[in-house]
Motif scaffolding. Structure first.
Motif, PDB file in Angstrom:
ATOM      1  N   ASN A 367       0.586  -1.322  -0.229  1.00 32.16           N
ATOM      2  CA  ASN A 367      -0.203   0.206  -0.134  1.00 32.16           C
ATOM      3  C   ASN A 367       0.828   1.338   0.297  1.00 32.16           C
ATOM      4  OD1 ASN A 367      -2.266  -1.298   0.493  1.00 32.16           O
ATOM      5  ND2 ASN A 367      -1.985  -1.897   2.325  1.00 32.16           N
ATOM      6  N   TYR A 368       2.118   1.380  -0.338  1.00 35.75           N
ATOM      7  CA  TYR A 368       2.023   2.144  -0.211  1.00 35.75           C
ATOM      8  C   TYR A 368       2.262   3.275  -1.305  1.00 35.75           C
ATOM      9  CZ  TYR A 368       6.830   5.106  -1.497  1.00 35.75           C
ATOM     10  OH  TYR A 368       7.629   6.094  -2.438  1.00 35.75           O
ATOM     11  N   HIS A 369       2.514   4.650  -1.134  1.00 36.66           N
ATOM     12  CA  HIS A 369       2.065   5.561  -2.137  1.00 36.66           C
ATOM     13  C   HIS A 369       2.116   7.014  -1.693  1.00 36.66           C
ATOM     14  CE1 HIS A 369      -1.254   5.637   1.052  1.00 36.66           C
ATOM     15  NE2 HIS A 369      -1.273   7.823   0.867  1.00 36.66           N
ATOM     16  N   ARG A 370       2.536   8.048  -2.880  1.00 36.69           N
ATOM     17  CA  ARG A 370       3.176   8.959  -1.964  1.00 36.69           C
ATOM     18  C   ARG A 370       2.833  10.247  -2.995  1.00 36.69           C
ATOM     19  NH1 ARG A 370       9.940   8.056  -2.905  1.00 36.69           N
ATOM     20  NH2 ARG A 370       9.920   8.276  -5.363  1.00 36.69           N
ATOM     21  N   PRO A 371       2.208  11.425  -3.003  1.00 41.88           N
ATOM     22  CA  PRO A 371       2.191  12.711  -4.104  1.00 41.88           C
ATOM     23  C   PRO A 371       3.793  12.206  -5.142  1.00 41.88           C
ATOM     24  CG  PRO A 371       2.137  13.217  -1.435  1.00 41.88           C
ATOM     25  CD  PRO A 371       3.250  12.415  -1.781  1.00 41.88           C
ATOM     26  N   ILE A 372       2.850  12.730  -6.520  1.00 41.68           N
ATOM     27  CA  ILE A 372       3.820  12.212  -7.237  1.00 41.68           C
ATOM     28  C   ILE A 372       4.083  14.432  -7.975  1.00 41.68           C
ATOM     29  CG2 ILE A 372       3.162  10.695  -8.308  1.00 41.68           C
ATOM     30  CD1 ILE A 372       1.544  11.892 -10.564  1.00 41.68           C
ATOM     31  N   ASP A 373       5.163  14.543  -8.920  1.00 39.23           N
ATOM     32  CA  ASP A 373       5.489  15.495  -9.063  1.00 39.23           C
ATOM     33  C   ASP A 373       4.682  16.299 -10.139  1.00 39.23           C
ATOM     34  OD1 ASP A 373       7.001  15.382 -11.414  1.00 39.23           O
ATOM     35  OD2 ASP A 373       8.858  14.760 -10.124  1.00 39.23           O
ATOM     36  N   GLU A 374       5.094  17.684 -10.628  1.00 41.28           N
ATOM     37  CA  GLU A 374       4.309  18.049 -11.299  1.00 41.28           C
ATOM     38  C   GLU A 374       4.200  17.173 -12.849  1.00 41.28           C
ATOM     39  OE1 GLU A 374       3.686  22.163 -12.135  1.00 41.28           O
ATOM     40  OE2 GLU A 374       3.203  22.642 -10.138  1.00 41.28           O
ATOM     41  N   ALA A 375       5.340  17.459 -13.408  1.00 41.65           N
ATOM     42  CA  ALA A 375       5.587  16.716 -14.375  1.00 41.65           C
ATOM     43  C   ALA A 375       5.414  14.625 -14.240  1.00 41.65           C
ATOM     44  CB  ALA A 375       7.256  16.454 -14.866  1.00 41.65           C
TER      45      ALA A 375
END
Length: 468
Positions: A367-375
């Motif tokens: 269940n790993y997740h994190r915000p991604i950058d704009e690109a």
């Protein structure tokens, strides 16, 4: 031939400094090389500054570095009666005397010398007075330094150094409260511990001349001295916190391996030809005091990282997992453990420390997740329909076929059917699986380690519900 006995004697007023750690290492290696003994003495006579926490920190630092001392360590404070006994013995031998000069008088003399631009060297008026000529001041006991002579130290690192006796004052051995000074205590303890070689930082070099006077006054054999140049920062000044961590345990917390630290510290001021990577066995076999340089060494994080990377790559995956656990964001279950051990085969090739390595392994947690950058968000948005097709493709693969070769095969076929190349969807898939475009490892290796359920769960996060 008498086997050498050396000691490491830190003061417990703080953590184990990186310079102290190197001194301990050099003592340890010298003892191992000569089949001698490596002893530990905690110089805790400064009651205001010495703490139990600091003693524990020193022991912890030595244990982490793998520098095991022989016999039980000695607390200098437990030997106060012995120190006083020697001071009184020197007094009875007329090699020492009671000095009744008050602190106020000393301060006035020092100020007078400074005012006249002179170096203050105290000459006690009490040196040659008889016992009946006393003062109301509670006295100290001072050693009678020799007059009109030379004190010679034949240092095993620095060479022969000579100091005229008039440059050495009659140092205080026993304070007015009957506590021993460092100068007396260290000599008595080294003698009683049968220390044959004193290996320490060259900031103690001037102490050696004063200490030799006490040895000779007691007719004790003077140990061999070896004074090591200090460690400096990259700018050439004495190593301090502004250059980075100075505590040994901080390097553990930063993710360095103890064997890498031993190797790196060994090369700070000591050399064996051009060898940079030196095993513990080689270090013990090759170590000798004549290979210690006379100039200060400079701490270089680039070189330390390079050496640490070498030892990381040499460590097997099972052991590496045990080392990085404390740096992971959560306690792992058995499935996550198996994933991480598999990924370590390629992740360790690019990491320079355990913290960095653990960070690279985070993507293998469930269940790993994190915000991604704009690109990355832009790539997902532009190719969301392609992502749906990839999801469906993987959903049709049986769990048993989630391995690198089969995944490559079906994606090659997918490329041929769609008239596209891996580079057209590789970044998209990597973002969906790892939340980054730059995670280490081949994408098929990562997916095969995560397996079907976890891989599909991650891809699904980036597909709008109305398109599923």
């Amino acid at each position: 031939m008498i086997k050498p006995i050396v000691r490491f004697a830190p003061s417990p007023t703080g953590y184990l400094h990186i310079g102290g750690a190197r001194t301990a290492l050099f003592n340890y290696l010298f003892a191992k090389n000569t089949n001698g003994k490596f002893l530990l003495r905690i110089e805790d006579t400064d009651k205001q500054r010495s703490t139990k926490e600091a003693i524990d920190a020193i022991i912890q630092g030595l244990e982490w570095l793998g520098l095991k001392h022989d016999e039980n360590y000695i607390l200098q404070s437990s030997r106060q009666l012995r120190h006083k006994e020697i001071a009184l013995e020197l007094l009875n031998k007329e090699k020492a005397y009671y000095c009744y000069t008050s602190q106020e008088e000393l301060d006035d003399m020092r100020k007078h010398a400074e005012k006249n631009g002179k170096i203050f060297r105290f000459k006690s008026p009490w040196r040659d007075k008889i016992m009946s000529q006393k003062s109301s001041v509670k006295p100290v006991i001072r050693i009678k330094s020799p007059l009109d002579k030379e004190v010679i130290i034949r240092d095993l690192v620095q060479g022969e150094i000579t100091v005229k006796s008039e440059e050495i004052d009659d140092l205080v051995m026993l304070r007015s409260d009957e506590s021993a000074t460092y100068m007396l205590a260290v000599v008595v303890d080294d003698h009683d511990m049968n220390i044959t070689h004193i290996i320490r930082g060259d900031d103690h070099l001037t102490n050696a001349f004063r200490q030799k006077i006490i040895y000779q006054a007691m007719n004790w054999e003077v140990p061999e001295f070896a004074h090591i140049p200090l460690i400096h920062g990259a700018d050439g000044s004495k190593m301090s916190k502004r250059h980075g961590a100075t505590s040994v345990i901080e390097y553990k917390q930063m993710g360095y391996l103890p064997e890498a630290m031993r190797n790196y510290l060994l090369r700070l001021g000591w050399s064996h030809g051009d060898d940079e990577l030196i095993s513990d066995e080689q270090a013990i076999k090759w170590f000798s005091l004549d290979k210690i340089g006379k100039s200060p060494s400079r701490f270089d994080f680039v070189k330390l990282n390079s050496i640490n990377k070498h030892y990381l790559k040499k460590t097997n995956e099972e052991d590496l997992f045990l080392l990085i656990r404390e740096f992971l964001s959560k306690n792992v279950d058995d499935e996550e453990r198996q994933r991480i051990i598999k990924c370590l085969k390629f992740s360790k090739e690019k990491s320079s420390d355990l913290r960095d390595l653990a960070n690279n392994c985070e993507i293998y947690l469930s269940n790993y997740h994190r915000p991604i950058d704009e690109a990355s968000a832009s790539i997902i948005s532009q190719k969301k329909y392609l992502l749906i097709e990839i999801f469906q493709l993987l959903n049709d693969v049986e769990e048993k076929n989630f391995n690198h070769d089969y995944l490559k095969e079906i994606f090659d076929k997918f490329c041929n059917e769609k008239l596209i190349k891996l580079k057209d969807f590789g970044p998209l898939l990597r973002i969906a699986i790892t939340f980054s475009q730059s995670s280490s490892g081949g994408i098929f290796d990562i997916i095969s380690i995560l397996k079907k359920e976890e891989s599909l769960l991650r891809i699904k996060r980036f597909i709008p519900q109305d398109l599923m």
